[in-house]
Structures are given as structure tokens and as C-alpha cells.
Design a protein around this motif. Structure first.
Motif, mmCIF file in Angstrom:
data_model
loop_
_atom_site.group_PDB
_atom_site.id
_atom_site.type_symbol
_atom_site.label_atom_id
_atom_site.label_comp_id
_atom_site.label_asym_id
_atom_site.label_seq_id
_atom_site.Cartn_x
_atom_site.Cartn_y
_atom_site.Cartn_z
ATOM 1 N N ASP A 1 0.806 -1.224 0.000
ATOM 2 C CA ASP A 1 0.000 0.000 0.000
ATOM 3 C C ASP A 1 0.838 1.273 0.000
ATOM 4 O OD1 ASP A 1 0.986 -0.524 2.522
ATOM 5 O OD2 ASP A 1 -0.772 0.241 3.580
ATOM 6 N N ASP A 2 2.157 1.151 -0.183
ATOM 7 C CA ASP A 2 3.031 2.322 -0.167
ATOM 8 C C ASP A 2 2.958 3.093 -1.475
ATOM 9 O OD1 ASP A 2 4.140 2.188 2.385
ATOM 10 O OD2 ASP A 2 5.740 0.823 1.755
ATOM 11 N N GLU A 3 2.997 4.415 -1.354
ATOM 12 C CA GLU A 3 3.222 5.268 -2.512
ATOM 13 C C GLU A 3 4.724 5.284 -2.801
ATOM 14 O OE1 GLU A 3 0.947 6.855 -4.374
ATOM 15 O OE2 GLU A 3 -0.677 6.011 -3.174
ATOM 16 N N PRO A 4 5.120 5.514 -4.054
ATOM 17 C CA PRO A 4 6.553 5.540 -4.382
ATOM 18 C C PRO A 4 7.209 6.838 -3.920
ATOM 19 C CG PRO A 4 5.260 5.993 -6.352
ATOM 20 C CD PRO A 4 4.273 5.666 -5.264
ATOM 21 N N THR A 5 7.513 6.914 -2.626
ATOM 22 C CA THR A 5 8.040 8.137 -2.042
ATOM 23 C C THR A 5 9.366 7.875 -1.337
ATOM 24 O OG1 THR A 5 6.783 7.729 -0.016
ATOM 25 C CG2 THR A 5 5.748 9.123 -1.697
ATOM 26 N N LEU A 6 10.134 8.939 -1.141
ATOM 27 C CA LEU A 6 11.428 8.838 -0.476
ATOM 28 C C LEU A 6 11.310 8.457 1.000
ATOM 29 C CD1 LEU A 6 13.296 11.917 -1.987
ATOM 30 C CD2 LEU A 6 14.076 9.551 -2.068
ATOM 31 N N SER A 7 10.223 8.849 1.632
ATOM 32 C CA SER A 7 10.089 8.599 3.069
ATOM 33 C C SER A 7 10.038 7.115 3.404
ATOM 34 C CB SER A 7 8.849 9.309 3.621
ATOM 35 O OG SER A 7 7.684 8.917 2.928
ATOM 36 N N VAL A 8 9.772 6.272 2.418
ATOM 37 C CA VAL A 8 9.786 4.818 2.650
ATOM 38 C C VAL A 8 11.148 4.392 3.200
ATOM 39 C CG1 VAL A 8 9.755 2.571 1.482
ATOM 40 C CG2 VAL A 8 7.991 4.267 0.976
#
Length: 287
Positions: free
Chosen positions: A168-175
Motif C-alpha cells: 500500500d506504499d506510494e513511491p516516495t522517499l520517506s519509505v
């Protein structure tokens, strides 16, 4: 004027997707009646005019990757930048070498300019390199690693992201940086420091971290310095994660001066850490 293979060499404002732009320009202006220099651009023009994806499957998929601008595009472009071959990229990204070549020729023509490092920086990373990264700038961050021309490093950066990614993650740096992340602390630290490539005088938290770093150097023993640096790294990662998630709503109190001659570095570091903890709790910053 329609760009050609000859004119792009003299134009520093040529974007990496210039061949696709030429095809779109000729498609939208039939009266120009020009024939593109190379076959891939002619194929793109035919594809636009006919809409026949079955005749140009690699081109059709490449266009989808480009327009969706998700993880597939980010990985593909970074691997092209780092200098991997079509066969290597195809194996790692689960594409065909033919698709990689079409994408590189049509949407990401960086191989046409092998020595143009400033041009690549401008058009593959762009504003985040100069003004700072936001959470959605994952592709730009991977491209920054790609510009280092170290394939093993880039592969590690990308694989670490996929290992951490949830459905369910968006492709973002905060991951990379969230508190539960399993990403190696050293890689988290590199990414956290890269978020702000230039010192931002209006951001008082950057002043706090600069002071924090200065205080570490004033500690008496190497053991103290190593321990404090480990804490600094963790605090920096936490802060950058909160910044990327839009949770930094306040600035610390103004510092009147940075002299540490009569101050205890340990005590000053604790004060900074208390201010950072207050951010985590959403409480007002302690003076």
C-alpha cells in the motif's frame, strides 16, 4: 524548428525525451511534412498516427512507463544513467533488451551525451539537486545515484527500497526513512543528508543540526564523539522523515550566538535533542 540528430548536439536545452517530442510535434502539425532522421522517431510518429500498439509493442509499453512516471520509470532511467547495458537492465527490470533500447532512444536519450554531466544533472535530477528534495522526488534521487556511475551502489539503493516497500506504499522517499524501516542506517544517513543539498539559511532546524555537528567535535574522547555521531545520525534521519511527511510545523527558538567556549557540549547536545523530541510529540519547542 524541428530538432534533428545534428541540431541537438548544439542545443544545451535539449530534453532527454527530444525524439518523442519531435514525433508529437509532427503529429500535431501535419502541415510541417518533415521526415524524422532516425527510425525510432519515425516509428513513434507512425504509432501516434495509427494508434497501432500491436505493431509497436515496445514503443507502446515505453510510452506507458514514461507517462505513468512510477517506480518502473525511476529504475529504468537510473540504470540507463549509471551505464548498464540493455541486457543488464532488461534482466534486472524484467523487460526485453529491445524495450530498454526503445525507451533509451525515444524517452531518455542520455547516451547521446556521454560527457555532458551538467546537462544530465539539470534534466535528470533538476531542481531537487539545488533546492532540496520533496517526498515525491524518488526518481530524481535514484537518478542522482545513477550519475555517480557506480552500478553496484545504485543496485543496492534500488533493491533496499523494494525490500522495504509495502503493497500500500506510494513511491516516495520517506519509505527509506520511516521509523520501522529495515534499510541499512548508513544508506538512510546518505539519503537524509542528500535531501537538503545546500544549506538553507531560512530553515532554523538546519542551524540546529550544524550546531549539533559542531558540538560533537568539541567532545573530549573519541568514544564520546562516536556515540554522539550515532545519535546525530538517528536524529537527522527522524527529522528528515518528518520533513518529507510534512510534519515540521514549527521552527526552534532563534540562536543569538554559537560560541561554545563557556558551554558544556554534552548539555547543549541534550537541549537540541529535547527540541527534536518535542517535534516527535507535537509539543511546543522547549527553549
Amino acid at each position: 524548428m524541428i530538432r534533428t540528430n545534428a541540431t541537438v548536439k548544439m542545443d544545451p536545452f535539449t530534453p532527454p525525451c527530444w525524439r518523442w517530442e519531435v514525433a508529437e510535434q509532427l503529429f500535431n502539425k501535419p502541415a510541417l511534412d518533415e521526415i524524422p532522421d532516425d527510425q525510432v522517431t519515425r516509428d513513434a510518429l507512425t504509432y501516434l498516427r495509427t494508434g497501432d500498439s500491436s505493431k509497436f509493442p515496445e514503443l507502446h509499453t515505453s510510452r506507458q512507463i514514461f507517462l505513468e512516471d512510477g517506480l518502473s520509470r525511476a529504475a529504468l532511467e537510473a540504470k540507463i544513467l549509471v551505464g548498464q547495458t540493455d541486457a543488464e537492465i532488461a534482466e534486472l527490470c524484467k523487460y526485453t533488451p529491445e524495450l530498454v533500447q526503445v525507451y533509451a532512444d525515444l524517452f531518455f536519450c542520455v547516451r547521446d551525451f556521454p560527457k555532458a554531466s551538467d546537462w544530465k544533472l539539470r534534466y535528470t535530477v533538476g531542481k531537487p539537486h539545488f533546492y532540496g528534495y520533496q517526498d515525491h522526488n524518488l526518481r530524481q534521487m535514484w537518478n542522482w545515484f545513477g550519475l555517480m556511475e557506480e552500478p553496484l551502489v545504485l543496485n543496492h539503493v534500488i533493491q533496499s527500497y523494494y525490500d522495504e516497500l509495502r503493497p500500500d506504499d506510494e513511491p516516495t522517499l520517506s519509505v527509506y526513512l520511516r521509523p520501522t524501516s529495515s534499510v541499512d542506517l548508513r544508506l538512510q544517513a546518505v539519503i537524509a543528508e542528500a535531501i537538503f543539498p545546500n544549506f538553507q539559511p531560512e530553515n532554523k532546524w538546519e542551524h540546529e543540526f550544524a550546531y549539533y555537528s559542531q558540538l560533537i567535535n568539541l567532545l573530549q574522547t573519541q568514544e564520546e564523539k562516536s556515540s554522539a555521531l550515532q545519535e546525530y545520525t538517528k536524529d537527522r534521519i527522524k527529522y528528515v522523515y518528518q520533513y518529507l511527511k510534512g510534519k515540521i510545523k514549527s521552527q526552534p527558538p532563534e540562536r543569538k550566538e554559537y560560541s561554545t567556549a563557556s558551554r558544556s557540549p554534552v548539555r547543549e547536545i541534550r537541549k537540541i535533542q529535547e527540541r527534536l523530541r518535542s517535534l516527535e510529540l507535537g509539543a511546543p519547542n522547549p527553549i
